[in-house]
Enzyme design. Sequence first.
Site, PDB file in Angstrom:
ATOM      1  N   SER A  11      -3.303  -4.208   7.913  1.00 38.03           N
ATOM      2  CA  SER A  11      -1.936  -3.886   6.800  1.00 38.03           C
ATOM      3  C   SER A  11      -0.723  -4.486   7.100  1.00 38.03           C
ATOM      4  CB  SER A  11      -2.120  -2.357   6.421  1.00 38.03           C
ATOM      5  OG  SER A  11      -3.162  -1.764   5.980  1.00 38.03           O
ATOM      6  N   ARG A  12      -0.857  -5.540   7.837  1.00 39.39           N
ATOM      7  CA  ARG A  12       0.279  -6.419   8.456  1.00 39.39           C
ATOM      8  C   ARG A  12       1.326  -5.605   9.004  1.00 39.39           C
ATOM      9  NH1 ARG A  12      -2.943  -9.586   7.445  1.00 39.39           N
ATOM     10  NH2 ARG A  12      -2.801 -11.418   6.067  1.00 39.39           N
TER      11      ARG A  12
END
Length: 211
Positions: free
Chosen positions: A188-189
């Site tokens: 999710s970065r």
Amino acid sequence: MSIADIRKDYRQASLSEGDVQADPFAQFGIWFQQALTADAAEANAMSLATVNAQGRPSSRIVLIKEFDERGFCWFTNYDSAKGADLETNPHAALLFFWTALERQVRIEGRVEKISAEENDSYFFSRPLGSRQSANASQQSQPVAGREVLEQQLQAVIAQFGEHPPRPKHWGGYRLIPERLEFWQGRASRFHDRIVYTRNADHSWSISRLQP
């Protein structure tokens, strides 16, 4: 598929302050060896970013040929565009991106030329064709066509045969790092970013950056 929809979620590993070595060169050595072991494509390739006299940046891929506690080395034509940039502004940034391991290493610092002895040692270890082409090419200069390049190469071969000398304008640079960032991709970065910063006494401070 839209370009905006292209993405990959990184889930292979994590990186914490407790995972890394106190010495950034030791940490780089571990990651570099893991990239080689993982058969990462062109593990020794790095982006080199420089800035010219007008303050305009440019970047290109070069190959690292040596690293130790003194810094990170590559070789090129001193009269090239990057050589001109470094003559004006002897600071640069390097970037390694090992997609197989979902990792980046960013390195920033001051650049200096290495010694003639070091240049000779590496130059004469290169394959013959690479030594010949180093003599034949006026790197970054315009040329009328490929056939002109081939003529220049044949002229070098005719003149020097299998014993081309190291051109005086060809040699190595060493980037002496002031900052290194080890980046590990996460889901999710929400990536892990551990940064080493050189202190005035040449010791290193370690900190975490937000993703």
